[in-house]
Design a protein around this motif. Sequence first.
Motif, PDB file in Angstrom:
ATOM      1  N   THR A   2       0.824  -1.204   0.000  1.00 34.69           N
ATOM      2  CA  THR A   2       0.000   0.000   0.000  1.00 34.69           C
ATOM      3  C   THR A   2       0.861   1.258   0.000  1.00 34.69           C
ATOM      4  OG1 THR A   2      -1.763  -1.138   1.200  1.00 34.69           O
ATOM      5  CG2 THR A   2      -1.769   1.270   1.291  1.00 34.69           C
ATOM      6  N   ARG A 104      -1.027  -0.345  -7.214  1.00 35.48           N
ATOM      7  CA  ARG A 104      -0.950  -0.307  -5.749  1.00 35.48           C
ATOM      8  C   ARG A 104      -2.206   0.353  -5.155  1.00 35.48           C
ATOM      9  NH1 ARG A 104       4.273   0.414  -3.535  1.00 35.48           N
ATOM     10  NH2 ARG A 104       5.855  -0.677  -4.765  1.00 35.48           N
ATOM     11  N   PRO A 105      -2.739  -0.175  -4.052  1.00 37.28           N
ATOM     12  CA  PRO A 105      -3.776   0.564  -3.319  1.00 37.28           C
ATOM     13  C   PRO A 105      -3.158   1.760  -2.612  1.00 37.28           C
ATOM     14  CG  PRO A 105      -3.158  -1.415  -2.126  1.00 37.28           C
ATOM     15  CD  PRO A 105      -2.417  -1.463  -3.438  1.00 37.28           C
ATOM     16  N   ARG A 126      -5.233  -2.277   6.012  1.00 39.59           N
ATOM     17  CA  ARG A 126      -5.652  -3.673   5.855  1.00 39.59           C
ATOM     18  C   ARG A 126      -7.109  -3.796   5.469  1.00 39.59           C
ATOM     19  NH1 ARG A 126      -2.307  -6.466  10.919  1.00 39.59           N
ATOM     20  NH2 ARG A 126      -0.352  -6.739   9.764  1.00 39.59           N
ATOM     21  N   LEU A 128      -8.472  -2.321   3.167  1.00 45.34           N
ATOM     22  CA  LEU A 128      -8.561  -2.322   1.705  1.00 45.34           C
ATOM     23  C   LEU A 128      -8.480  -3.730   1.119  1.00 45.34           C
ATOM     24  CD1 LEU A 128      -6.498   0.856   0.772  1.00 45.34           C
ATOM     25  CD2 LEU A 128      -8.944   0.465   0.403  1.00 45.34           C
ATOM     26  N   ASP A 129      -8.132  -4.720   1.939  1.00 41.40           N
ATOM     27  CA  ASP A 129      -8.212  -6.108   1.495  1.00 41.40           C
ATOM     28  C   ASP A 129      -9.654  -6.593   1.455  1.00 41.40           C
ATOM     29  OD1 ASP A 129      -5.441  -6.270   1.326  1.00 41.40           O
ATOM     30  OD2 ASP A 129      -5.239  -7.016   3.385  1.00 41.40           O
ATOM     31  N   ASP A 132     -13.467  -2.028  -1.741  1.00 47.85           N
ATOM     32  CA  ASP A 132     -12.883  -1.200  -2.804  1.00 47.85           C
ATOM     33  C   ASP A 132     -12.342   0.106  -2.258  1.00 47.85           C
ATOM     34  OD1 ASP A 132     -13.781  -3.020  -4.903  1.00 47.85           O
ATOM     35  OD2 ASP A 132     -15.796  -2.227  -4.507  1.00 47.85           O
ATOM     36  N   ARG A 149      -8.588   0.994  -3.427  1.00 48.83           N
ATOM     37  CA  ARG A 149      -7.839  -0.100  -4.030  1.00 48.83           C
ATOM     38  C   ARG A 149      -7.329   0.311  -5.407  1.00 48.83           C
ATOM     39  NH1 ARG A 149     -10.770  -5.785  -3.895  1.00 48.83           N
ATOM     40  NH2 ARG A 149     -10.634  -5.330  -1.661  1.00 48.83           N
ATOM     41  N   ASP A 150      -8.120   1.104  -6.127  1.00 47.44           N
ATOM     42  CA  ASP A 150      -7.693   1.690  -7.401  1.00 47.44           C
ATOM     43  C   ASP A 150      -7.701   3.206  -7.235  1.00 47.44           C
ATOM     44  OD1 ASP A 150      -7.266   2.643  -9.932  1.00 47.44           O
ATOM     45  OD2 ASP A 150      -8.918   1.571 -10.881  1.00 47.44           O
ATOM     46  N   THR A 182     -17.590   0.483   0.008  1.00 48.29           N
ATOM     47  CA  THR A 182     -16.790   1.295   0.928  1.00 48.29           C
ATOM     48  C   THR A 182     -17.041   0.867   2.359  1.00 48.29           C
ATOM     49  OG1 THR A 182     -16.944   3.165  -0.603  1.00 48.29           O
ATOM     50  CG2 THR A 182     -16.251   3.651   1.643  1.00 48.29           C
TER      51      THR A 182
END
Length: 226
Positions: A2, A104-105, A126, A128-129, A132, A149-150, A182
Motif C-alpha cells: 500500500t 498499488r492501493p 488492511r 482495503l483487502d 474497494d 484499491r484503485d 466502501t
Amino acid sequence: MTVLLVMAKAPVPGAVKTRLCPPATPGEAARIAAAALRDTLDAVRAVPGVTPVLAVRGCVADAEDGAELAAALAGWSVLAQRGGDLADRLANAHADVAAAWPGRPVLQIGMDTPQLTPGRLLAAARCLDLADAVLGPAVDGGWWALGLRDPRQAAALRAVPMSTAWTGQRTWLALARRGLRTLPLPVLRDVDEWPDALAVAAEAPASRFARQVARLRPTPVPGGRP
C-alpha cells in the motif's frame, strides 16, 4: 504494498492553520502545523510494509522547522500538489500515485490528525483487502482518510464540495455512484479551530503537537486569574 499518501501544506506562517488565530499568531499556528506534520510523518514511517509519499503544497524549505521536516522526509517520495481547489489537488495526487506505482492501493490522510498511531493506520490499510474503498469520517462532517484499491477512482472527488459539514456524506455517495464498496473507518477529530487543537492535544499528550499547543494555554497565576 500500500502507498500511504500524506496531503500537506508547507507550514509557512499565514498559509496554514489560520483558524487557530487567535489565540495563536500566524507564526505560532505554523509551528503547531509543523508539529502536527512531523507527528504524522513519524506515525507513517512506523507502519510496516507501506510506501510513504508526501504530496505537498508550497515549499518545505520555507516552512517553520523546515530543516527538521526535510530530515524527517528522508527516504520519502515527495510530489508537488497540482490543481486549483482541494478536490482537484486530491484527485490529482491519487492519479500521480497511480501513475508512479501502478496497481498499488492507496491510503491517503492529511496533516490535521496528529493523534494517529501506526496501529490505526495499519488497520485502515488492511481494510482495503476487504473493500474497494475505506473512508474515515471526521467529527465536523468531513473525512480524515480515504483509501482506494484503485486510486484512479479518486476522480470522483472532483464533484464533491470540500470543507463543508456534508463533505463526508457526499464523498461516500460519490464512491457509491462508481459502484465501489466502501467500509467506514473510526471517526476522528481533525484540527481546524482552537477547541479542536485542545481536544486533539489531550488525546495525544506526548506528541510534538500537544507540546506546541501547551505553549499557548493560559498559565494560572496567584489569585486564580490567567
